[in-house]
Structure formats: C-alpha cells, structure tokens
Design an enzyme around this catalytic site. Structure first.
Site, PDB file in Angstrom:
ATOM      1  N   GLY A 130      33.235  52.697  50.598  1.00 50.72           N
ATOM      2  CA  GLY A 130      32.097  51.835  50.788  1.00 50.72           C
ATOM      3  C   GLY A 130      31.004  52.574  51.958  1.00 50.72           C
ATOM      4  O   GLY A 130      31.456  53.501  52.585  1.00 50.72           O
TER       5      GLY A 130
ATOM      6  N   THR B  40      31.813  38.505  59.093  1.00 54.25           N
ATOM      7  CA  THR B  40      30.507  38.462  58.865  1.00 54.25           C
ATOM      8  C   THR B  40      29.857  37.470  59.416  1.00 54.25           C
ATOM      9  O   THR B  40      30.312  36.299  59.310  1.00 54.25           O
ATOM     10  CB  THR B  40      30.394  38.657  56.996  1.00 54.25           C
TER      11      THR B  40
ATOM     12  N   GLU C 232      27.729  35.910  57.537  1.00 53.76           N
ATOM     13  CA  GLU C 232      27.620  34.988  56.277  1.00 53.76           C
ATOM     14  C   GLU C 232      28.447  33.730  56.572  1.00 53.76           C
ATOM     15  O   GLU C 232      28.435  32.800  56.049  1.00 53.76           O
ATOM     16  CB  GLU C 232      28.077  35.548  54.906  1.00 53.76           C
TER      17      GLU C 232
ATOM     18  N   TYR D 116      31.937  34.051  48.656  1.00 52.19           N
ATOM     19  CA  TYR D 116      32.220  35.277  49.693  1.00 52.19           C
ATOM     20  C   TYR D 116      32.407  34.835  51.006  1.00 52.19           C
ATOM     21  O   TYR D 116      33.306  35.149  51.695  1.00 52.19           O
ATOM     22  CB  TYR D 116      30.957  36.355  49.636  1.00 52.19           C
TER      23      TYR D 116
ATOM     24  N   LYS E 162      35.523  35.229  53.511  1.00 51.51           N
ATOM     25  CA  LYS E 162      35.900  35.674  54.853  1.00 51.51           C
ATOM     26  C   LYS E 162      35.907  34.960  55.819  1.00 51.51           C
ATOM     27  O   LYS E 162      36.568  35.477  57.079  1.00 51.51           O
ATOM     28  CB  LYS E 162      34.360  36.415  55.069  1.00 51.51           C
TER      29      LYS E 162
ATOM     30  N   HIS F  40      23.993  45.082  58.107  1.00 51.50           N
ATOM     31  CA  HIS F  40      23.575  46.663  58.419  1.00 51.50           C
ATOM     32  C   HIS F  40      23.457  47.354  57.379  1.00 51.50           C
ATOM     33  O   HIS F  40      24.343  47.209  56.308  1.00 51.50           O
ATOM     34  CB  HIS F  40      24.688  46.815  59.670  1.00 51.50           C
TER      35      HIS F  40
HETATM   36  P1  NAP Z   1      30.848  48.062  50.510  1.00 50.36           P
HETATM   37  O1  NAP Z   1      29.959  49.317  50.461  1.00 50.36           O
HETATM   38  O2  NAP Z   1      30.608  47.156  49.372  1.00 50.36           O
HETATM   39  O3  NAP Z   1      32.467  48.755  50.434  1.00 50.36           O
HETATM   40  C1  NAP Z   1      33.427  47.863  50.033  1.00 50.36           C
HETATM   41  C2  NAP Z   1      34.531  48.664  50.000  1.00 50.36           C
HETATM   42  O4  NAP Z   1      35.785  47.827  49.320  1.00 50.36           O
HETATM   43  C3  NAP Z   1      34.350  49.767  48.905  1.00 50.36           C
HETATM   44  O5  NAP Z   1      35.053  50.956  49.135  1.00 50.36           O
HETATM   45  C4  NAP Z   1      35.308  49.207  47.509  1.00 50.36           C
HETATM   46  O6  NAP Z   1      35.729  50.208  46.655  1.00 50.36           O
HETATM   47  C5  NAP Z   1      36.648  48.318  48.438  1.00 50.36           C
HETATM   48  N1  NAP Z   1      37.381  47.545  47.643  1.00 50.36           N
HETATM   49  C6  NAP Z   1      36.842  46.643  46.739  1.00 50.36           C
HETATM   50  N2  NAP Z   1      37.934  45.896  46.294  1.00 50.36           N
HETATM   51  C7  NAP Z   1      39.082  46.687  46.671  1.00 50.36           C
HETATM   52  C8  NAP Z   1      40.174  46.605  46.640  1.00 50.36           C
HETATM   53  N3  NAP Z   1      40.708  45.396  45.753  1.00 50.36           N
HETATM   54  N4  NAP Z   1      41.436  47.233  47.309  1.00 50.36           N
HETATM   55  C9  NAP Z   1      40.878  48.243  48.256  1.00 50.36           C
HETATM   56  N5  NAP Z   1      39.406  48.454  48.322  1.00 50.36           N
HETATM   57  C10 NAP Z   1      38.513  47.714  47.566  1.00 50.36           C
HETATM   58  O7  NAP Z   1      30.807  47.210  51.832  1.00 50.36           O
HETATM   59  P2  NAP Z   1      30.157  47.461  53.196  1.00 50.36           P
HETATM   60  O8  NAP Z   1      28.909  47.264  53.181  1.00 50.36           O
HETATM   61  O9  NAP Z   1      30.727  48.939  53.624  1.00 50.36           O
HETATM   62  O10 NAP Z   1      30.885  46.602  54.118  1.00 50.36           O
HETATM   63  C11 NAP Z   1      32.159  47.004  54.676  1.00 50.36           C
HETATM   64  C12 NAP Z   1      32.897  45.552  55.104  1.00 50.36           C
HETATM   65  O11 NAP Z   1      32.207  44.942  55.959  1.00 50.36           O
HETATM   66  C13 NAP Z   1      32.872  44.499  53.823  1.00 50.36           C
HETATM   67  O12 NAP Z   1      34.293  43.736  54.041  1.00 50.36           O
HETATM   68  C14 NAP Z   1      32.021  43.540  53.836  1.00 50.36           C
HETATM   69  O13 NAP Z   1      32.242  42.416  53.328  1.00 50.36           O
HETATM   70  C15 NAP Z   1      31.856  43.475  55.649  1.00 50.36           C
HETATM   71  N6  NAP Z   1      30.639  43.291  56.043  1.00 50.36           N
HETATM   72  C16 NAP Z   1      29.411  44.103  55.723  1.00 50.36           C
HETATM   73  C17 NAP Z   1      28.234  43.950  56.337  1.00 50.36           C
HETATM   74  C18 NAP Z   1      27.044  44.691  55.979  1.00 50.36           C
HETATM   75  O14 NAP Z   1      26.026  44.212  56.085  1.00 50.36           O
HETATM   76  N7  NAP Z   1      27.072  45.699  55.389  1.00 50.36           N
HETATM   77  C19 NAP Z   1      28.114  42.741  57.290  1.00 50.36           C
HETATM   78  C20 NAP Z   1      29.450  42.084  57.497  1.00 50.36           C
HETATM   79  C21 NAP Z   1      30.361  42.354  57.036  1.00 50.36           C
HETATM   80  P3  NAP Z   1      34.794  50.325  45.520  1.00 50.36           P
HETATM   81  O15 NAP Z   1      33.519  50.710  45.802  1.00 50.36           O
HETATM   82  O16 NAP Z   1      35.576  51.247  44.760  1.00 50.36           O
HETATM   83  O17 NAP Z   1      34.881  49.072  44.777  1.00 50.36           O
HETATM   84  O1  G4F Z   2      20.794  42.134  50.938  1.00 49.73           O
HETATM   85  P1  G4F Z   2      21.393  40.937  50.451  1.00 49.73           P
HETATM   86  O2  G4F Z   2      22.126  40.949  49.414  1.00 49.73           O
HETATM   87  O3  G4F Z   2      22.755  40.656  51.766  1.00 49.73           O
HETATM   88  P2  G4F Z   2      23.449  39.203  52.206  1.00 49.73           P
HETATM   89  O4  G4F Z   2      23.703  38.312  51.128  1.00 49.73           O
HETATM   90  O5  G4F Z   2      22.917  38.738  53.378  1.00 49.73           O
HETATM   91  O6  G4F Z   2      24.824  39.841  52.450  1.00 49.73           O
HETATM   92  C1  G4F Z   2      25.053  41.149  53.183  1.00 49.73           C
HETATM   93  O7  G4F Z   2      25.002  41.092  54.551  1.00 49.73           O
HETATM   94  C2  G4F Z   2      26.198  40.256  54.710  1.00 49.73           C
HETATM   95  C3  G4F Z   2      26.285  39.720  56.516  1.00 49.73           C
HETATM   96  O8  G4F Z   2      25.379  38.848  56.730  1.00 49.73           O
HETATM   97  C4  G4F Z   2      27.726  40.816  54.574  1.00 49.73           C
HETATM   98  F1  G4F Z   2      28.672  40.047  54.761  1.00 49.73           F
HETATM   99  C5  G4F Z   2      27.616  41.076  53.006  1.00 49.73           C
HETATM  100  O9  G4F Z   2      28.863  41.494  52.609  1.00 49.73           O
HETATM  101  C6  G4F Z   2      26.211  41.640  52.616  1.00 49.73           C
HETATM  102  O10 G4F Z   2      26.568  42.827  52.958  1.00 49.73           O
HETATM  103  O11 G4F Z   2      20.579  39.715  50.607  1.00 49.73           O
HETATM  104  C7  G4F Z   2      19.471  39.402  51.966  1.00 49.73           C
HETATM  105  C8  G4F Z   2      18.824  38.407  51.477  1.00 49.73           C
HETATM  106  C9  G4F Z   2      19.347  37.058  50.898  1.00 49.73           C
HETATM  107  O12 G4F Z   2      18.806  35.883  51.460  1.00 49.73           O
HETATM  108  C10 G4F Z   2      18.732  37.131  49.572  1.00 49.73           C
HETATM  109  O13 G4F Z   2      18.787  35.926  48.874  1.00 49.73           O
HETATM  110  O14 G4F Z   2      17.743  38.969  50.800  1.00 49.73           O
HETATM  111  C11 G4F Z   2      17.661  37.756  49.775  1.00 49.73           C
HETATM  112  N1  G4F Z   2      16.882  38.428  48.448  1.00 49.73           N
HETATM  113  C12 G4F Z   2      15.802  38.302  48.159  1.00 49.73           C
HETATM  114  N2  G4F Z   2      15.760  38.994  46.914  1.00 49.73           N
HETATM  115  C13 G4F Z   2      17.576  39.276  47.688  1.00 49.73           C
HETATM  116  C14 G4F Z   2      16.793  39.723  46.549  1.00 49.73           C
HETATM  117  N3  G4F Z   2      18.854  39.860  47.841  1.00 49.73           N
HETATM  118  C15 G4F Z   2      19.280  40.836  46.787  1.00 49.73           C
HETATM  119  N4  G4F Z   2      20.367  41.401  46.916  1.00 49.73           N
HETATM  120  N5  G4F Z   2      18.508  41.018  45.556  1.00 49.73           N
HETATM  121  C16 G4F Z   2      17.249  40.540  45.594  1.00 49.73           C
HETATM  122  O15 G4F Z   2      16.586  40.912  44.682  1.00 49.73           O
END
Ligand code: NAP
Ligand code: G4F
Length: 327
Positions: free
Chosen positions: A12, A126, A128, A150, A154, A180
C-alpha cells in the site's frame, strides 16, 4: 545482525514509504503480502525498492500465517498497515472490512503474544474514528464517534491495541493519523482522483471530473512525512498514542482549485458534482492537533498542501504523458 521489521500492507501507499524509510535506517525489511491474482507491487517498483525487501505470503485474517511470518522474520518491530482502507467500500463490504481492518489487528497482537511479546507494535489508527466530531480540533483526548463501517472497525483496532498494552505490557502504539497522500496514493481517494483527472484533462484525454461532496474538509499531509512519525513512536521509552496531522483543514473544493490552477485550468470549468459519490454518512470536517507529537516525538509535517498537490499533479502528468506515448 540487522534489526528486522515486518510491515503488513507493504504494497500500500504507507507500506511502500515506510519500507523505504526503514531500509534507509538500515533495517532488514519484511513485508506481509496476501495472495492476489495479479501482482500489486507497483508502488515498491515506483520507489525502486522491490528487490530490497523480503516478501512473506500471508494475510491478517489468517492467524497461522501471521505466526509463521513472525517466526520467519523474527522482527524487533511490527507495523500493521494492512486494511480495507477505502471508506466508501466499507458500506459495500462491511463484514470483510471488519474482518481485515478490525479483527486483523487482534490476530497480529495474538501472534506477537504467542511468539515474542517483546516485539514493538504499531497500529495504523485513523482520524476517521473522530467522525462526527465532538471537538473542533481533535486531539488524543477527543471522544470518538465513527461514521462508517471502516471507522467502527478501526476503533476496535485502536482499543484492542490499547488493551493489549495494558493487559500484557506489549509495547503497542496507536498512531491516529489524519489523511495523508502522495503520488502513489490509490486512485479511489479524492486527492489522487483529482490529480489524475487534472493531468488527463490538461492532456486532452478527459473533459470533466465527477465528484461527491466537495464541501467536505480534510487535514491533508504528505505520506512521506507521516511514516517518519510511525517509526518515531516505536523508538520512545514508553508506548503511547499520538495524533499525526498538519493542523490545517481545507475543503475538497479548495484542493481542486490548487490542482487545476497548477496547470493553468479552473476547476469550475470541469468539476461536476454527482450525488452518486455521496456517502450514506459523511465526515464533514477533520482537523487535528499534532501538539503531543511535536512535543514528545519532535515530529511535525514538513510538506504544505500546495507542495503536496503540485507534486501529485506533476507525477500524474508524467504518467499520463507516458501512457499517451505508448498508445
Ligand atoms: P492502502 O494503500 O489501501 O494499503 C492497504 C494495504 O493493506 C495494501 O497493501 C493491501 O494489499 C493490504 N491488505 C488488504 N487486505 C489485507 C489482508 N487481508 N491481509 C494483508 N494485507 C492486506 O492504505 P494506506 O493509505 O497505505 O494506509 C495504510 C494504513 O493506514 C491502513 O491501515 C489505513 O487504514 C490507515 N490509515 C491511512 C490513512 C491515509 O490517509 N492514508 C490515514 C489514517 C489511517 P492489497 O493492495 O494487495 O489489497
Ligand atoms: O479521499 P477520501 O476517500 O478519504 P477519507 O474518506 O477521508 O479516508 C481516507 O482518510 C482516512 C483518514 O481520515 C483514512 F483512515 C482512510 O483509510 C482513507 O485513507 O475522501 C475524502 C473526502 C470525503 O469527505 C469524501 O466524501 O472527499 C469527499 N469526496 C468528494 N468527492 C470524495 C469524492 N471522495 C472520494 N473518494 N471520491 C470522490 O469522488
């Protein structure tokens, strides 16, 4: 012998950046990867580290595979980044989301408890979890109010991490990270959906961009900065939980404005609001207070939203140009 780290979710966005960081710090990096019908290693290839990490097949829903992975890697640190992480999908696949994103955390903690309880553990929590926000600025002390399957999953992951720390003295930290992003962000998330569309519109492949709630506000930072905070948490004397954020919140609309203007376009000419992308329950606004992380870890976000979005647009312009060349 090199210090070992095991990263779940290594394919990821965060997994790839964290692997890159730990390699730079001299770790031997292992990554857990579930079997997929096609390879999902493009992010590790993009960062040029695919041959530097050791992949172990396994799945966070399969406790036996986790025990085997830990026995093989004998890591000093385990980072749990695996999740079904797309909020939208969590209403379509709520049970799977609970199994991976919620119970997956328990499986890893159990694997640690049964093999080597001295392993340090990081849980990817998160913002969220704050959902329907109970305070204007969210800190480690703000009550939670999850708004999606979700976020509920979490929340379980967060509390089971705290519980294993308190019950079994496991060095377990929960990083409450706000959104991020980066050039290797999944295309389903709004920032990358926008920057990819900006590149396609600029290069003549697309005319409009359909989005949902563009008045939603997020506290967006750069993933490369945020993975440093994960590592820092595990280097402290005692385990704890930390909010990681920039302290600035911006609407999706303003983020679009930055992205389109970077290539000389106006979002108003291309963005169409489509209720198809509205969520059953929305998180209207998120704004974090990273004060504790700054004070205790010495961490703060270094990349501004403008720098981040411009970096993402530039990367997508490069990708789309290459795509056109290969047509
Ligand atoms: P991501 O790009 O969606 O990566 C998720 C990873 O989990 C992928 O490598 C996916 O593999 C793997 N995965 C899914 N199902 C699995 C399973 N059953 N067993 C083992 N691995 C599995 O997410 P990210 O943005 O890097 O975020 C990393 C973590 O931080 C996640 O837990 C997310 O919920 C959390 N988080 C993200 C944000 C953000 O803004 N990015 C903020 C807060 C928390 P595949 O691609 O092969 O499915
Ligand atoms: O980019 P998003 O899908 O991110 P969201 O829902 O905030 O979640 C991400 O951040 C979380 C941390 O706060 C993580 F835990 C989670 O795993 C993920 O990485 O949506 C951001 C905002 C939402 O309010 C959504 O309703 O953008 C709004 N939005 C508006 N139009 C959209 C769209 N989101 C998506 N994905 N696609 C749209 O067309």
């Amino acid at each position: 012998m090199l210090k070992g780290a095991l990263i779940t979710g290594i394919t990821g966005q965060d997994g790839a950046y964290l692997a890159q960081l730990l390699l730079k710090k001299g770790y031997k990096v292992y990554g857990l990867m579930p079997r997929r019908s096609s390879s999902m290693t493009w992010r590790l290839e993009y960062l040029g580290i695919i041959n530097k990490v050791e992949i172990i097949e396994g799945d966070v829903t399969d406790l036996s595979s986790l025990i085997r992975a830990i026995k093989k890697a004998t890591p000093a640190e385990v980072y749990n980044l695996a999740a079904q992480s797309f909020v939208g999908t969590s209403w379509e696949q709520p049970v799977l989301t609970a199994q991976i994103t919620g119970l997956g955390v328990l499986n890893i903690l159990e694997a640690i408890r049964l093999t080597d309880p001295s392993i340090r553990f990081y849980q990817a929590s998160t913002s969220e979890m704050f959902g329907l926000i109970q305070e204007q600025k969210q800190s480690e002390k703000t009550p939670f109010y999850p708004r999606s399957p979700y976020a509920v999953a979490k929340l379980y992951g967060h509390w089971i991490t705290v519980n294993y720390r308190e019950s079994f003295k496991i060095f377990a930290c929960s990083g409450i990270l706000f959104n991020h992003e980066s050039p290797i962000r999944g295309i389903e998330f709004v920032t990358r959906k926008v920057t990819d569309a900006v590149a396609r519109i600029k290069l003549g492949l697309q005319k409009e961009l359909r989005l949902g709630n563009i008045d939603a506000k997020r506290d967006w930072g750069f993933a490369g900065d945020y993975v440093e905070a994960m590592w820092m948490m595990l280097q402290q004397e005692a385990p704890d939980d930390y909010v990681i954020a920039t302290g600035r919140t911006t609407t999706v609309r303003e983020m679009c404005d930055i992205a389109f203007k970077h290539v000389g376009l106006f979002y108003e000419d291309h963005v169409v609001v489509d209720p198809k992308f509205y969520r059953p329950a929305e998180v209207d606004v998120l704004l974090g207070t990273p004060d504790k992380a700054k004070e205790r870890l010495g961490w703060e976000a270094r990349t501004t939203l403008e720098e981040l979005i411009q970096m993402m647009v530039d990367a997508d312009m490069e990708r789309v140009r290459a795509e056109i060349k290969n047509l």
